[in-house]
Design a protein around this motif. Structure first.
Motif, PDB file in Angstrom:
ATOM      1  N   ARG A 155       0.848  -1.195   0.000  1.00 59.18           N
ATOM      2  CA  ARG A 155       0.000   0.000   0.000  1.00 59.18           C
ATOM      3  C   ARG A 155       0.880   1.240   0.000  1.00 59.18           C
ATOM      4  N   VAL A 156       0.581   2.169  -0.883  1.00 60.23           N
ATOM      5  CA  VAL A 156       1.240   3.472  -0.895  1.00 60.23           C
ATOM      6  C   VAL A 156       0.156   4.509  -0.614  1.00 60.23           C
ATOM      7  N   GLY A 157       0.170   5.045   0.587  1.00 65.07           N
ATOM      8  CA  GLY A 157      -0.909   5.941   0.976  1.00 65.07           C
ATOM      9  C   GLY A 157      -0.414   7.195   1.660  1.00 65.07           C
ATOM     10  N   THR A 158      -1.359   8.062   1.965  1.00 68.28           N
ATOM     11  CA  THR A 158      -1.073   9.267   2.736  1.00 68.28           C
ATOM     12  C   THR A 158      -1.657   9.095   4.131  1.00 68.28           C
ATOM     13  N   SER A 159      -1.080   9.791   5.078  1.00 74.72           N
ATOM     14  CA  SER A 159      -1.516   9.613   6.456  1.00 74.72           C
ATOM     15  C   SER A 159      -1.096  10.804   7.292  1.00 74.72           C
ATOM     16  N   LEU A 181       3.048   1.476   3.302  1.00 78.83           N
ATOM     17  CA  LEU A 181       3.971   2.605   3.350  1.00 78.83           C
ATOM     18  C   LEU A 181       3.156   3.895   3.303  1.00 78.83           C
ATOM     19  N   ASN A 182       3.466   4.807   4.192  1.00 77.69           N
ATOM     20  CA  ASN A 182       2.651   6.006   4.349  1.00 77.69           C
ATOM     21  C   ASN A 182       3.471   7.265   4.156  1.00 77.69           C
ATOM     22  N   ALA A 183       3.004   8.133   3.272  1.00 76.78           N
ATOM     23  CA  ALA A 183       3.583   9.465   3.122  1.00 76.78           C
ATOM     24  C   ALA A 183       2.901  10.370   4.151  1.00 76.78           C
ATOM     25  N   ILE A 184       3.676  10.924   5.059  1.00 70.31           N
ATOM     26  CA  ILE A 184       3.101  11.742   6.125  1.00 70.31           C
ATOM     27  C   ILE A 184       2.891  13.173   5.614  1.00 70.31           C
ATOM     28  N   ILE A 185       1.611  13.544   5.487  1.00 67.90           N
ATOM     29  CA  ILE A 185       1.280  14.880   4.974  1.00 67.90           C
ATOM     30  C   ILE A 185       0.703  15.788   6.061  1.00 67.90           C
ATOM     31  N   ALA A 186       0.504  15.233   7.260  1.00 64.18           N
ATOM     32  CA  ALA A 186       0.012  16.037   8.380  1.00 64.18           C
ATOM     33  C   ALA A 186       0.584  15.486   9.669  1.00 64.18           C
ATOM     34  N   ASN A 187       0.716  16.367  10.658  1.00 67.94           N
ATOM     35  CA  ASN A 187       1.135  15.945  11.988  1.00 67.94           C
ATOM     36  C   ASN A 187       0.094  16.460  12.970  1.00 67.94           C
ATOM     37  N   ARG A 188      -0.701  15.536  13.496  1.00 67.30           N
ATOM     38  CA  ARG A 188      -1.796  15.958  14.364  1.00 67.30           C
ATOM     39  C   ARG A 188      -1.318  16.344  15.749  1.00 67.30           C
ATOM     40  N   ALA A 189      -0.093  15.936  16.107  1.00 66.35           N
ATOM     41  CA  ALA A 189       0.461  16.332  17.402  1.00 66.35           C
ATOM     42  C   ALA A 189       0.869  17.806  17.398  1.00 66.35           C
ATOM     43  N   THR A 190       1.354  18.275  16.236  1.00 62.09           N
ATOM     44  CA  THR A 190       1.802  19.670  16.135  1.00 62.09           C
ATOM     45  C   THR A 190       0.802  20.554  15.411  1.00 62.09           C
ATOM     46  N   GLY A 191      -0.158  19.932  14.710  1.00 62.35           N
ATOM     47  CA  GLY A 191      -1.130  20.707  13.946  1.00 62.35           C
ATOM     48  C   GLY A 191      -0.645  21.116  12.575  1.00 62.35           C
ATOM     49  N   ASN A 192       0.505  20.589  12.135  1.00 65.10           N
ATOM     50  CA  ASN A 192       1.071  20.986  10.839  1.00 65.10           C
ATOM     51  C   ASN A 192       0.482  20.171   9.696  1.00 65.10           C
ATOM     52  N   PHE A 193       0.370  20.792   8.526  1.00 60.32           N
ATOM     53  CA  PHE A 193      -0.028  20.111   7.298  1.00 60.32           C
ATOM     54  C   PHE A 193       0.975  20.464   6.219  1.00 60.32           C
ATOM     55  N   SER A 194       1.288  19.504   5.362  1.00 55.86           N
ATOM     56  CA  SER A 194       2.305  19.695   4.339  1.00 55.86           C
ATOM     57  C   SER A 194       1.944  20.837   3.397  1.00 55.86           C
ATOM     58  N   THR A 195       2.925  21.646   3.077  1.00 61.22           N
ATOM     59  CA  THR A 195       2.723  22.701   2.083  1.00 61.22           C
ATOM     60  C   THR A 195       2.856  22.161   0.670  1.00 61.22           C
ATOM     61  N   ASP A 196       3.392  20.949   0.519  1.00 60.50           N
ATOM     62  CA  ASP A 196       3.559  20.341  -0.801  1.00 60.50           C
ATOM     63  C   ASP A 196       3.340  18.827  -0.699  1.00 60.50           C
ATOM     64  N   PRO A 197       2.112  18.404  -0.421  1.00 61.69           N
ATOM     65  CA  PRO A 197       1.853  16.966  -0.241  1.00 61.69           C
ATOM     66  C   PRO A 197       2.117  16.154  -1.505  1.00 61.69           C
ATOM     67  N   HIS A 198       1.972  16.760  -2.679  1.00 64.00           N
ATOM     68  CA  HIS A 198       2.183  16.026  -3.927  1.00 64.00           C
ATOM     69  C   HIS A 198       3.625  15.544  -4.052  1.00 64.00           C
ATOM     70  N   THR A 199       4.577  16.368  -3.610  1.00 67.17           N
ATOM     71  CA  THR A 199       5.983  15.976  -3.690  1.00 67.17           C
ATOM     72  C   THR A 199       6.288  14.842  -2.720  1.00 67.17           C
ATOM     73  N   VAL A 200       5.675  14.876  -1.541  1.00 73.00           N
ATOM     74  CA  VAL A 200       5.885  13.817  -0.561  1.00 73.00           C
ATOM     75  C   VAL A 200       5.421  12.480  -1.140  1.00 73.00           C
ATOM     76  N   VAL A 201       4.244  12.485  -1.743  1.00 68.40           N
ATOM     77  CA  VAL A 201       3.706  11.261  -2.343  1.00 68.40           C
ATOM     78  C   VAL A 201       4.558  10.821  -3.528  1.00 68.40           C
ATOM     79  N   LYS A 202       4.978  11.756  -4.355  1.00 66.62           N
ATOM     80  CA  LYS A 202       5.823  11.445  -5.517  1.00 66.62           C
ATOM     81  C   LYS A 202       7.115  10.759  -5.085  1.00 66.62           C
ATOM     82  N   ASN A 203       7.718  11.257  -4.018  1.00 62.59           N
ATOM     83  CA  ASN A 203       8.967  10.666  -3.532  1.00 62.59           C
ATOM     84  C   ASN A 203       8.749   9.242  -3.019  1.00 62.59           C
TER      85      ASN A 203
END
Length: 290
Positions: A113-117, A256-278
């Protein structure tokens, strides 16, 4: 014993009901994605594409990458869809669709699995990768099967105790990933831990809009869960179901998970597409070694 038509439904052309696939349409190495639009983002790297189809949210393309035959399939969201996808894939390789009898020699698929999380831990930053060493099912779908034969009962008990889990919501289950695929995909780039799989996106993941939820502190409890150093790294909606069905049916599975958000810090990726591409590039270059 023959499998009845009502139990294994086939389309008029002989393909399995939901996926619209025949045995010759799939490779034994399969990449799962949730989003149907992500299928093309993977197969655009292929040397060629030999087969494509789509029915509902289930889009499938099979081709070769650096000479390796691979299938990419979109599952849609949630454990209920995983129940459909893995059972029908297993039927394609392990049931004779003409005689409706299980085959005497069984085939093990390799499913990645290639996902976002979203990460639950501060030290797993946005933009990183998580390899799910275990899947923690909070969804109940796998309780329709004899999942205790493959589950990690000691970790389950620890989770229930440490989070004061309300068993009216059902008993959680924990399944280990494929050791074979974990060794193949592991590197210093990977964070490893326990991935929680929820049966929904809002209340089941602790989000509150207009409805209150049974346990407002559950996310905090999951953040702090620890079993001999194993922590809950992230929260999504498919991994544990993939692990559970694969373990019961004899397939190898890894998430396998591309991390596009961090719920502990409240951050969300500014470029989630690149994270998934990598992560896609990383996965493809490793899967050719199977």
């Amino acid at each position: 014993m023959d499998i009845q038509q009502s139990e294994l439904i086939l389309n008029p052309d002989g393909s399995v009901y939901h996926l619209n696939l025949k045995p010759e349409n799939i490779a034994h190495d399969i990449i799962f994605v949730g989003d149907q639009d992500r299928v093309k983002k993977i197969t655009q790297h292929f040397d060629n594409i030999e087969f494509s189809t789509q029915k509902r949210e289930f889009k499938t393309q099979t081709g070769t990458y650096k000479g390796k035959r691979i299938t990419v399939l979109s599952t849609g969201i949630g454990p209920d869809n995983i129940d459909i996808v893995i059972n029908e894939l297993d039927a394609l390789v392990n049931i004779d669709l003409e005689t409706r009898k299980p085959k005497s020699e069984l085939t093990s698929l390799n499913i990645i699995r290639v996902g976002t999380s979203g990460s639950l831990q501060q030290d797993i930053p946005v933009g990183s990768f998580v390899m799910s060493q275990y899947g923690l099912g909070l969804d109940n779908m796998m309780r329709s099967y004899l999942v205790d034969t493959v589950s990690q009962l000691d970790i389950e008990e620890a989770f229930i105790e440490q989070t004061n889990w309300d068993l009216k919501k059902g008993r959680p289950y924990i399944i280990k990933c494929s050791d074979k695929l974990m060794q193949l995909m592991d590197s210093d780039a990977m964070h490893k831990g326990l991935t929680a799989t929820a049966g929904g996106f809002y209340g089941p993941q602790g989000r509150i809009l207009r409805l209150d939820i049974q346990d407002r502190a559950l996310n905090s409890k999951m953040d702090n869960f620890n079993f001999n150093g194993t922590q809950i790294t992230n929260l999504e909606m498919e991994t544990a179901a993939i692990y559970g069905l694969s373990a019961l049916l004899g397939h190898n599975a890894l998430s396998l998970n591309a991390i596009i958000a961090n719920r502990a810090t409240g951050n969300f990726s500014t470029d989630p597409h690149t994270v998934v591409k990598n992560l896609i590039s990383y996965t493809l270059d490793r899967i050719v070694q199977i």
